[in-house]
Enzyme design. Structure first.
Site, PDB file in Angstrom:
ATOM      1  N   GLY A 253     -27.399 118.583 -42.992  1.00 37.13           N
ATOM      2  CA  GLY A 253     -27.998 118.175 -41.641  1.00 37.13           C
ATOM      3  C   GLY A 253     -27.732 119.568 -40.417  1.00 37.13           C
TER       4      GLY A 253
ATOM      5  NE  ARG B 135     -23.144 122.486 -50.040  1.00 38.27           N
ATOM      6  CZ  ARG B 135     -22.189 122.843 -48.465  1.00 38.27           C
ATOM      7  NH1 ARG B 135     -21.210 121.893 -48.251  1.00 38.27           N
ATOM      8  NH2 ARG B 135     -23.694 123.503 -47.723  1.00 38.27           N
TER       9      ARG B 135
ATOM     10  CG  ASP C 210     -17.713 117.973 -47.479  1.00 36.67           C
ATOM     11  OD1 ASP C 210     -17.564 117.333 -47.736  1.00 36.67           O
ATOM     12  OD2 ASP C 210     -18.138 118.393 -46.670  1.00 36.67           O
TER      13      ASP C 210
HETATM   14  P1  AMP Z   1     -19.055 120.523 -42.007  1.00 36.76           P
HETATM   15  O1  AMP Z   1     -17.478 119.656 -41.722  1.00 36.76           O
HETATM   16  O2  AMP Z   1     -19.791 121.360 -41.611  1.00 36.76           O
HETATM   17  O3  AMP Z   1     -18.199 120.331 -43.424  1.00 36.76           O
HETATM   18  O4  AMP Z   1     -19.466 119.249 -42.010  1.00 36.76           O
HETATM   19  C1  AMP Z   1     -20.099 117.683 -42.299  1.00 36.76           C
HETATM   20  C2  AMP Z   1     -21.501 117.164 -43.069  1.00 36.76           C
HETATM   21  O5  AMP Z   1     -21.881 117.174 -41.230  1.00 36.76           O
HETATM   22  C3  AMP Z   1     -22.123 118.058 -43.200  1.00 36.76           C
HETATM   23  O6  AMP Z   1     -23.499 117.043 -43.903  1.00 36.76           O
HETATM   24  C4  AMP Z   1     -23.765 118.361 -42.253  1.00 36.76           C
HETATM   25  O7  AMP Z   1     -24.633 119.303 -42.457  1.00 36.76           O
HETATM   26  C5  AMP Z   1     -22.758 117.563 -41.293  1.00 36.76           C
HETATM   27  N1  AMP Z   1     -22.945 118.096 -40.127  1.00 36.76           N
HETATM   28  C6  AMP Z   1     -22.090 119.266 -39.530  1.00 36.76           C
HETATM   29  N2  AMP Z   1     -21.999 119.111 -37.765  1.00 36.76           N
HETATM   30  C7  AMP Z   1     -24.238 118.751 -37.810  1.00 36.76           C
HETATM   31  C8  AMP Z   1     -24.436 118.637 -36.695  1.00 36.76           C
HETATM   32  N3  AMP Z   1     -24.745 119.125 -35.409  1.00 36.76           N
HETATM   33  N4  AMP Z   1     -25.925 117.947 -37.157  1.00 36.76           N
HETATM   34  C9  AMP Z   1     -26.053 117.790 -37.843  1.00 36.76           C
HETATM   35  N5  AMP Z   1     -24.801 117.472 -38.772  1.00 36.76           N
HETATM   36  C10 AMP Z   1     -24.570 117.713 -38.646  1.00 36.76           C
HETATM   37 MG    MG Z   2     -19.581 121.458 -44.641  1.00 35.63          MG
END
Ligand code: AMP
Ligand code: MG
Length: 491
Positions: free
Chosen positions: A88, A179, A248
């Protein structure tokens, strides 16, 4: 600026990703470049640090040969399945084959929205970007499989979190970004062909020996389980708490990935939790091996349709997957015991070694002894000086009683004290990114645009086994008033 990008992921079926370029930022400024890693990737560090290089690292320019994309994946977050997550806020720029012959993903993180962003802004803040840089490089320096950090670039833009924060883009280097959640993505859609295509790709990239096996999907599963069992032992033996072990964030290559609210335990205790979002302690220090097995069970489930093809029936596939998963615990335990022995200065294997190690850990827990420093000062004790290690125990006599058993065991081996102490110093780090030091470094960078403390800490943890004069403040645990009790995801 030459990159020699290859794009094997972009050759996979279109449903595996979304083609999307990074979004421009206002005023890119290089915060940090990993010159040594650039060299290992065959990149010209000077050019990377130049205006064109920084434009590429910020996502303002797409390098020749790059085919930017966001990967699709799903995942179990805190035990709950989310069928579509995906990159994202990241763009895979392409792959580079390093000087070691290994293919690496070059990914920008924080580089703008993608079709997988949901409500997110696609951005990252300077603090979390520098945290990932620091901690991933510390892990790499300790010899623990991990994604690496090639660069951090400030965007010159503010992003909105609880308060406005300066934005940044991290360039992440990974053996791949596959993943457990990538497998779950296709499995959840009943796309067995997608799972198989993904497994074949993962095997070619990370487990080529499995591809030669008679039952290659089972061999692949065994391979992932073996690497993750070893990785968990390595995390546990440096007191690393990942904080968000969602599926993930569990890599297929066996690397540590996604440094969010991660932290290093100071006083030893299995229940240690830092992440403010981990309210039930699901991802507590002592739970990590169990959680990894849970995550690998999700991988095995996702692989089942392909395993049924391979094993001829549902029952046979289930039996095979179960057998593979049963291999996790013994491999983890064996890896952990081997590391414990080396940390205690043992050169041979004895029956009572696990009990001896556990006894020390119990005494550490009861006496709030700092995990890292106790083991480091145990090296001095091996050379005959107990004063510094015993002082780390609330009741120093607790150490003395254990040391009697330890010395009896050491005496059963014929190793010179100096040789033993040196071997121990090569496996017990003196510098880890202690949370309060990380906090200090990130605050200076964010509040005062002062990267000095970040560079100093990075310098210390980049040579974790080599005690150096002038770096004493990085060795000692936080004083009570300095303690960082919670970390935030910082997305
Ligand atoms: P994470 O907790 O960083 O592993 O992220 C979990 C999910 O949320 C993944 O699909 C990331 O790409 C999405 N994500 C986290 N932060 C953001 C953000 N600021 N904008 C868009 N997607 C995000
Ligand atoms: Mg992540």
């Amino acid at each position: 600026m030459q990159f020699r990008f290859e794009n094997t992921y972009a050759r996979l079926p279109e449903r595996f990703f979304a083609r999307v370029n990074p979004t421009r930022v206002a005023a890119p400024r290089l915060l940090k470049l990993n010159v040594e890693l650039a060299r290992q990737l065959g990149l010209d560090a000077e050019q990377l640090a130049g205006p064109e290089g920084v434009e590429i690292l910020a996502g303002n320019r797409v390098a020749a040969g790059s085919e930017p994309l966001a990967e699709a994946y799903a995942g179990h977050q805190f035990g709950h399945f989310v069928p579509q997550l995906g990159d994202g806020r990241a763009n895979l720029l392409g792959e580079l084959v390093g000087r070691d012959g290994v293919r690496y993903d070059i990914q920008l993180k924080g580089s703008g929205p993608t079709p997988f962003s949901r409500r997110g802004d696609g951005r990252a803040a300077v603090g979390p970007v520098l945290r990932e840089y620091l901690v991933s490089e510390a892990m790499a320096a300790m010899g623990i499989p991990t994604t690496r950090s090639l660069a951090a670039v400030a965007t010159g833009e503010e992003i909105m979190r609880e308060v406005p924060l300066p934005g940044a883009v991290l360039t992440r280097v990974a053996a791949s970004h596959l993943r457990v959640g990538t497998f779950e993505y296709f499995a959840a859609q009943g796309d067995a062909h997608g799972v198989q295509t993904l497994a074949d790709y993962a095997m070619a990239r990370h487990y080529p020996e499995a591809a030669q096996a008679e039952r290659k999907y089972r061999a692949f599963l065994d391979g992932v389980i073996a690497r993750q069992a070893r990785l968990m032992a390595q995390w546990m033996m440096v007191g690393f708490v990942h904080g968000v072990m969602n599926t993930d964030n569990t890599s297929i290559s066996g690397e540590t990935i996604d440094y969010g609210p991660c932290a290093f335990m100071e006083a030893y205790h299995p229940a240690t939790v830092f992440s403010s979002i981990d309210r039930n302690g699901r991802y507590a220090y002592g739970n990590q091996p169990r959680i990894m097995l849970w995550n690998l069970t999700r991988l095995a489930e996702a692989m089942l349709p392909v395993m049924v093809e391979e094993w001829g029936s549902q029952e046979a596939a289930l039996a095979s997957a179960t057998e593979a998963l049963q291999g996790f615990a013994p491999q983890f335990e064996a890896a952990q015991l081997a590391l414990l022995r080396r940390k205690l200065g043992l050169f041979t294997a004895g029956d009572g070694d696990l009990a001896l190690a556990q006894n020390l850990l119990e005494r550490m827990a009861a006496n709030e002894a700092d995990f890292t420093l106790t083991l480091r000062r145990l090296c001095d004790a091996a050379a005959g000086d107990d004063a510094r290690v015993r002082a780390l125990f609330a009741a120093p006599a607790a150490f003395d009683a254990w040391a009697v058993q330890w010395r009896a065991r050491l005496d059963s081996e014929h190793v010179a004290a100096g040789e033993r102490a040196a071997a121990m110093r090569a496996v017990n780090p003196v510098y880890i990114p202690r949370n309060h030091m990380v906090e200090t470094a990130l605050n200076a960078a964010v509040m005062r645009e002062d990267l000095g403390p970040f560079e100093e800490l990075l310098g210390a943890v980049s040579r974790p086994y080599e005690e150096r004069a002038g770096l004493e403040r990085f060795v000692v645990p936080a004083r009570p008033e300095e303690r960082v009790l919670a970390t935030f995801c910082g997305t």
